[in-house]
Scaffold this motif. Structure first.
Motif: not given
Length: 194
Positions: A107-128
Motif C-alpha cells: 500500500v505504501n512502502w514509505r510508511k511500512a514497518d521496515i528498516t532504513p536499509r530496506q527503505r533505501a533498497m526500495l527507493e533504489f528499486a522504485m527508481k529502477v
C-alpha cells in the motif's frame, strides 16, 4: 476475473517441467497458478524459471530472501499486479515473520514497518522501476551508505526488471493468485502430516 488463457494440464507437460511443478507442490502444498499458466509454452517456462531462480534463490550478496520478496511486492504494487503482490507478499510475510509487512509495503512502502536499509533498497528499486534512465552515481552512494555493494545494486535492479516483465505478463493474461496465498504468513501454519 479469470485467466484469459487456459492453464496447462500437468499430465500433458514435458517430464522436466512436470517434475519441477510436482516438487513445488510437495513443498508448498499446492501448485501456484503461475507455473501452470506459463507452462503452456515450455521453452518460455524454462527460461522464465531459470532466471527467476538465479535471482531469487541466489546465496551471494547481502540481500536476504525477505529483501528480495520485499522488492517484488513493492514494485509489483507499483505495476498493479495482483498476482505478484498476493503471491510474493505471502512469501514476504513468511520470510520476515511479520504478518502485516506485505500489506504495508504494497500500500505504501514509505510508511511500512521496515528498516532504513530496506527503505533505501526500495527507493533504489522504485527508481529502477520508473526511471532507470536517471540512475546516477549518487543512487549507488545512497545504497553504499546502508551496506549494499554494487553487486547488490545489480540484484535489486535485476529483480525489479525481471518482475516488471512478470507483472506485465500476469496482468495481460489475467493471471489470478491461488486462494492459498492470501492466508500464508498471516495465521500459524498447521503441522504437515508425515
Amino acid at each position: 476475473m479469470t485467466n484469459r488463457y487456459p492453464m496447462a494440464e500437468l499430465a500433458d507437460l514435458p517430464e522436466d517441467i512436470r517434475q519441477s511443478i510436482l516438487a513445488v507442490q510437495e513443498k508448498a502444498g499446492f501448485v501456484p497458478n503461475v507455473f501452470l499458466a506459463l507452462a503452456r509454452r515450455p521453452a518460455e517456462w524454462r527460461a522464465f524459471f531459470a532466471y527467476h531462480d538465479a535471482l531469487m534463490l541466489k546465496e551471494e550478496g547481502s540481500l536476504t530472501k525477505g529483501d528480495r520478496e520485499m522488492i517484488v511486492t513493492a514494485t509489483s504494487a507499483e505495476n498493479h499486479c495482483l498476482y505478484c503482490v498476493v503471491a510474493h507478499g505471502a512469501l514476504l510475510r513468511i520470510y520476515e515473520k511479520k504478518p502485516l509487512v506485505a500489506d504495508q509495503v504494497a500500500v505504501n512502502w514509505r510508511k511500512a514497518d521496515i528498516t532504513p536499509r530496506q527503505r533505501a533498497m526500495l527507493e533504489f528499486a522504485m527508481k529502477v522501476c520508473h526511471r532507470a534512465d536517471e540512475i546516477r552515481d549518487e543512487d549507488f552512494a545512497l545504497l553504499h551508505a546502508h551496506g549494499f555493494s554494487d553487486e547488490d545494486a545489480w540484484d535489486i535492479a535485476a529483480i525489479t526488471a525481471f518482475f516488471g516483465l512478470s507483472n506485465r505478463m500476469a496482468n495481460f493474461a489475467g493471471m489470478q493468485p491461488n486462494a492459498e496465498f492470501f492466508l500464508l504468513g498471516r495465521v500459524p501454519r498447521e503441522p504437515r502430516a508425515a
